[in-house]
Design a protein around this motif. Sequence first.
Motif, mmCIF file in Angstrom:
data_model
loop_
_atom_site.group_PDB
_atom_site.id
_atom_site.type_symbol
_atom_site.label_atom_id
_atom_site.label_comp_id
_atom_site.label_asym_id
_atom_site.label_seq_id
_atom_site.Cartn_x
_atom_site.Cartn_y
_atom_site.Cartn_z
ATOM 1 N N MET A 43 0.914 -1.402 -0.212
ATOM 2 C CA MET A 43 0.180 0.157 -0.030
ATOM 3 C C MET A 43 0.661 1.133 0.156
ATOM 4 O O MET A 43 1.731 1.171 -1.025
ATOM 5 N N GLU A 44 0.697 1.927 1.460
ATOM 6 C CA GLU A 44 1.528 3.693 0.684
ATOM 7 C C GLU A 44 3.120 3.170 1.454
ATOM 8 O O GLU A 44 3.936 4.594 1.077
ATOM 9 N N LEU A 45 3.402 2.714 1.444
ATOM 10 C CA LEU A 45 4.810 2.024 1.549
ATOM 11 C C LEU A 45 5.744 1.350 -0.121
ATOM 12 O O LEU A 45 6.937 0.867 0.536
ATOM 13 N N THR A 46 4.820 0.936 -0.340
ATOM 14 C CA THR A 46 5.095 0.562 -1.883
ATOM 15 C C THR A 46 6.563 1.316 -2.140
ATOM 16 O O THR A 46 7.178 0.572 -2.259
ATOM 17 N N ASP A 47 6.746 2.428 -2.530
ATOM 18 C CA ASP A 47 7.552 3.200 -2.885
ATOM 19 C C ASP A 47 8.923 2.778 -2.131
ATOM 20 O O ASP A 47 10.174 2.356 -2.493
ATOM 21 N N LEU A 48 8.391 2.645 -0.869
ATOM 22 C CA LEU A 48 9.889 2.211 0.249
ATOM 23 C C LEU A 48 10.067 1.284 -0.443
ATOM 24 O O LEU A 48 11.388 0.841 -0.333
ATOM 25 N N GLY A 49 9.336 -0.062 -0.405
ATOM 26 C CA GLY A 49 9.595 -1.309 -0.733
ATOM 27 C C GLY A 49 10.667 -1.443 -2.046
ATOM 28 O O GLY A 49 11.808 -2.091 -1.980
ATOM 29 N N ILE A 50 10.101 -0.728 -2.871
ATOM 30 C CA ILE A 50 11.032 -0.858 -4.156
ATOM 31 C C ILE A 50 12.351 -0.134 -4.594
ATOM 32 O O ILE A 50 13.944 -0.505 -4.411
ATOM 33 N N GLU A 51 12.264 1.227 -3.645
ATOM 34 C CA GLU A 51 13.780 1.748 -2.723
ATOM 35 C C GLU A 51 14.764 1.049 -2.382
ATOM 36 O O GLU A 51 15.290 0.251 -2.339
ATOM 37 N N LEU A 52 14.045 -0.101 -1.375
ATOM 38 C CA LEU A 52 15.000 -0.297 -0.682
ATOM 39 C C LEU A 52 16.239 -2.126 -1.010
ATOM 40 O O LEU A 52 17.155 -2.941 -1.233
ATOM 41 N N VAL A 53 14.932 -2.726 -1.697
ATOM 42 C CA VAL A 53 15.036 -3.819 -3.455
ATOM 43 C C VAL A 53 15.885 -3.176 -3.788
ATOM 44 O O VAL A 53 17.056 -3.592 -4.397
ATOM 45 N N THR A 54 16.217 -1.861 -4.680
ATOM 46 C CA THR A 54 16.785 -1.273 -5.605
ATOM 47 C C THR A 54 18.182 -0.666 -5.014
ATOM 48 O O THR A 54 19.759 -1.482 -5.344
ATOM 49 N N ALA A 55 18.131 -0.081 -3.487
ATOM 50 C CA ALA A 55 19.640 -0.026 -2.509
ATOM 51 C C ALA A 55 20.336 -1.021 -2.448
ATOM 52 O O ALA A 55 21.509 -1.300 -3.018
ATOM 53 N N HIS A 56 19.541 -2.591 -2.015
ATOM 54 C CA HIS A 56 19.806 -3.902 -1.597
ATOM 55 C C HIS A 56 21.456 -4.179 -2.557
ATOM 56 O O HIS A 56 22.091 -4.411 -2.587
ATOM 57 N N HIS A 57 20.250 -4.538 -4.086
ATOM 58 C CA HIS A 57 20.804 -4.865 -5.493
ATOM 59 C C HIS A 57 22.090 -3.529 -5.893
ATOM 60 O O HIS A 57 23.091 -4.101 -7.029
ATOM 61 N N LEU A 58 21.978 -2.708 -6.451
ATOM 62 C CA LEU A 58 22.781 -1.500 -6.421
ATOM 63 C C LEU A 58 24.169 -1.427 -5.242
ATOM 64 O O LEU A 58 25.462 -1.067 -5.404
ATOM 65 N N ALA A 59 23.877 -1.666 -4.473
ATOM 66 C CA ALA A 59 25.319 -1.772 -2.656
ATOM 67 C C ALA A 59 25.863 -3.146 -3.339
ATOM 68 O O ALA A 59 27.287 -2.928 -3.162
ATOM 69 N N LEU A 60 25.022 -4.482 -4.111
ATOM 70 C CA LEU A 60 25.702 -5.167 -4.232
ATOM 71 C C LEU A 60 26.727 -5.528 -5.822
ATOM 72 O O LEU A 60 27.619 -5.693 -5.929
ATOM 73 N N SER A 61 25.807 -4.625 -6.494
ATOM 74 C CA SER A 61 26.559 -4.416 -8.262
ATOM 75 C C SER A 61 28.155 -3.136 -7.638
ATOM 76 O O SER A 61 29.143 -4.001 -8.216
ATOM 77 N N ALA A 62 27.938 -2.522 -6.181
ATOM 78 C CA ALA A 62 29.597 -2.026 -6.335
ATOM 79 C C ALA A 62 29.971 -3.050 -5.646
ATOM 80 O O ALA A 62 31.417 -2.398 -5.609
ATOM 81 N N ARG A 63 29.635 -3.286 -4.989
ATOM 82 C CA ARG A 63 30.070 -4.277 -4.470
ATOM 83 C C ARG A 63 31.644 -5.673 -5.256
ATOM 84 O O ARG A 63 32.616 -5.478 -5.593
ATOM 85 N N ASP A 64 30.971 -6.230 -6.485
ATOM 86 C CA ASP A 64 31.091 -6.536 -7.833
ATOM 87 C C ASP A 64 32.275 -5.607 -8.346
ATOM 88 O O ASP A 64 33.462 -6.283 -8.348
ATOM 89 N N GLN A 65 31.873 -4.352 -8.594
ATOM 90 C CA GLN A 65 32.851 -3.368 -9.517
ATOM 91 C C GLN A 65 33.886 -3.211 -8.155
ATOM 92 O O GLN A 65 34.910 -3.143 -8.928
ATOM 93 N N ASN A 66 33.783 -3.013 -7.211
ATOM 94 C CA ASN A 66 35.327 -3.055 -6.526
ATOM 95 C C ASN A 66 35.773 -3.592 -6.676
ATOM 96 O O ASN A 66 36.998 -3.778 -6.643
ATOM 97 N N ALA A 67 35.206 -4.659 -6.227
ATOM 98 C CA ALA A 67 36.400 -6.407 -6.190
ATOM 99 C C ALA A 67 37.031 -6.404 -8.152
ATOM 100 O O ALA A 67 38.149 -6.438 -7.863
ATOM 101 N N ALA A 68 36.219 -6.181 -8.652
ATOM 102 C CA ALA A 68 36.788 -6.188 -10.251
ATOM 103 C C ALA A 68 37.549 -4.989 -10.353
ATOM 104 O O ALA A 68 39.155 -5.081 -11.526
ATOM 105 N N ALA A 69 37.543 -3.989 -9.780
ATOM 106 C CA ALA A 69 38.592 -2.844 -9.802
ATOM 107 C C ALA A 69 40.077 -3.239 -9.562
ATOM 108 O O ALA A 69 40.926 -2.326 -9.974
ATOM 109 N N VAL A 70 40.184 -4.384 -7.997
ATOM 110 C CA VAL A 70 41.381 -4.582 -8.213
ATOM 111 C C VAL A 70 41.748 -6.115 -8.546
ATOM 112 O O VAL A 70 42.587 -6.594 -7.620
ATOM 113 N N GLY A 71 40.944 -6.340 -9.363
ATOM 114 C CA GLY A 71 41.540 -7.847 -10.499
ATOM 115 C C GLY A 71 40.925 -8.606 -9.406
ATOM 116 O O GLY A 71 41.368 -10.055 -9.773
#
Length: 133
Positions: A43-71
């Motif tokens: 209901m009224e928390l739909t946007d928050l749920g979408i934002e949290l899932v998005t943030a979760h995946h972006l944080a994991l993507s950043a970890r992957d980018q950081n790992a790749a950047a150092v070999g």
Amino acid sequence: MSMDPTTFRQAFPEFANTALYSDTMVSTWITVATSLVNPLRWMELTDLGIELVTAHHLALSARDQNAAAVGGIPGTMTGPTSAKAVDKVSTSYDTGAATLDNAGFWALTSYGMRYLSLARMMGSGGLQVNGCW
């Protein structure tokens, strides 16, 4: 419910770096998140749920980018750190105090834990839609 990268970044300014978190990447994860968050339950928390899932995946993507950047190998799975030692200094954390049972993949970021905590509440109890039996 009109989620886009600008709206997302207003709620989660820690993802403002467009070099690390491109609009395309944010939009991709918003699309994924939209399919995982049921507006009838959130209901009224739909946007928050979408934002949290998005943030979760972006944080994991950043970890992957950081790992790749150092070999390193991007996508390598690791759980929460419970202890770390460098020379004569060591630190340990009570990871059990900040995790949820059976959190799995969602336990890899604080955003995932917040999402899962709320999602479990959204999924509890009955749901009745007017006019349906």
